[in-house]
Design an enzyme around this catalytic site. Structure first.
Site, PDB file in Angstrom:
ATOM      1  CG  ASP A 114     -17.059   7.381  -7.921  1.00 24.79           C
ATOM      2  OD1 ASP A 114     -16.555   8.152  -7.045  1.00 24.79           O
ATOM      3  OD2 ASP A 114     -16.298   6.389  -8.378  1.00 24.79           O
ATOM      4  CG  HIS A 165     -13.265  -0.116 -10.022  1.00 27.85           C
ATOM      5  ND1 HIS A 165     -14.070  -0.714  -9.074  1.00 27.85           N
ATOM      6  CD2 HIS A 165     -12.630   0.770  -9.095  1.00 27.85           C
ATOM      7  CE1 HIS A 165     -14.069  -0.795  -8.062  1.00 27.85           C
ATOM      8  NE2 HIS A 165     -13.231   0.387  -7.715  1.00 27.85           N
ATOM      9  CG  ASP A 184     -13.143  -4.418 -10.452  1.00 29.21           C
ATOM     10  OD1 ASP A 184     -12.526  -3.386 -10.179  1.00 29.21           O
ATOM     11  OD2 ASP A 184     -14.405  -4.458 -10.479  1.00 29.21           O
ATOM     12  CD  GLU A 198     -17.147  -1.941 -11.203  1.00 30.36           C
ATOM     13  OE1 GLU A 198     -16.169  -2.618 -11.191  1.00 30.36           O
ATOM     14  OE2 GLU A 198     -17.811  -1.696 -10.195  1.00 30.36           O
TER      15      GLU A 198
HETATM   16  P1  PGA Z   1      -9.757   1.822  -1.954  1.00 34.75           P
HETATM   17  O1  PGA Z   1     -10.801   1.861  -3.340  1.00 34.75           O
HETATM   18  O2  PGA Z   1      -9.060   3.097  -1.958  1.00 34.75           O
HETATM   19  O3  PGA Z   1     -10.844   2.053  -1.099  1.00 34.75           O
HETATM   20  O4  PGA Z   1      -8.931   0.660  -2.271  1.00 34.75           O
HETATM   21  C1  PGA Z   1     -10.225   2.128  -4.685  1.00 34.75           C
HETATM   22  C2  PGA Z   1     -11.270   2.258  -5.706  1.00 34.75           C
HETATM   23  O5  PGA Z   1     -12.207   1.383  -5.644  1.00 34.75           O
HETATM   24  O6  PGA Z   1     -10.947   3.170  -6.667  1.00 34.75           O
END
Ligand code: PGA
Length: 243
Positions: free
Chosen positions: A67, A138, A136, A143
């Site tokens: 992304d 994702h 959450d 999302e």
């Molecule tokens: P993080 O993010 O590794 O900073 O916890 C993970 C994500 O949002 O996919």
């Protein structure tokens, strides 16, 4: 689904890097699907170290990232392109022309989504996709939703994600509101998935995603349906998943 328990973040990182290194060793011209966020930084450190030591060769590897924020260019130090360059690409012997991140500066979402899907196809598909998981649920920037998005698309970020990501920006106001992301279908088409998860604050979502009902409200839960998934988590993150 294989769940590998690591002692701590460092152990998780080393184990995840070993899985990616094995892929590069058995298929030197493989396509690695990569991820950003704080979780993979240790994994990238290991890969960079092994490359420096001469035990890993990225000269024929291609990469595609999950992304990118919409509206941020490559020079912006908050862009995912910048992150990848800083944490991995500039530290290994990969050809920069073989590294791909969605183009956050393309104003036409349909055009960029189509281009990215075609790019992945033209590379022969993703051999192994590295994934983190958001609080959450994702994956990439997919999302929680009422359906699983198939292909690369433009998304509106949720308040929870903006809140979680504001630590990288001067303030929450500066976090972009949209991003381009591979779809759930794009991710599920990868031949292998490697999910890494670390920290007590991920324990609830890890249990819901890996052991709970598969539903688009928990996007990561879909990986339960993938035929070749390895999850590597530290003790804290996997503490709510029975042995
Ligand atoms: P993080 O993010 O590794 O900073 O916890 C993970 C994500 O949002 O996919």
């Amino acid at each position: 689904m294989r769940i590998i328990r690591a002692k701590d973040y460092e152990d998780m990182s080393r184990k995840a890097a070993a899985v990616l290194a094995a892929q590069v060793t058995v298929k030197p011209d493989c396509v690695l699907g990569l991820a950003t966020g704080s979780t993979p930084i240790g994994t990238y450190d290991c890969l960079a170290q092994w490359c420096k030591e001469g035990v890993l060769d990225f000269s024929r590897v291609s990469t595609v990232n999950l992304d990118e924020y919409r509206g941020l260019d490559h020079e912006n130090d908050q862009s995912y392109y910048y992150f990848m360059n800083k944490n991995l690409f500039s530290r290994i012997n990969i050809d920069p022309a073989h590294t791909h991140v969605p183009n956050g500066m393309e104003p036409d979402p349909e055009k960029e989504s189509k281009r990215y899907e075609e790019l992945i196809r033209s590379l022969g598909g993703i051999d192994i996709q590295l994934l983190g998981i958001g609080h959450d649920g994702h994956i990439g920037f997919n999302e929680p939703n009422s359906f699983f998005d198939k292909y690369t698309h433009c998304v509106d970020l949720t308040e929870m994600t903006i809140e979680a990501n504001k630590r990288f920006f001067a303030s929450a106001d500066e976090v972009p509101r949209q991003a381009y992301t591979m779809g759930i279908g794009t991710i599920m088409h990868a031949r292998k998935l490697l999910m890494i998860v670390s920290g007590e604050d991920k324990a609830d979502i890890a249990a819901a995603a890996f052991c709970g009902e598969v539903k688009p409200e928990v996007p990561a839960s879909i990986i339960q349906f993938h035929p070749d998934v390895t999850i590597i988590g530290d003790e804290a993150a996997l503490s709510k998943i029975p042995e």
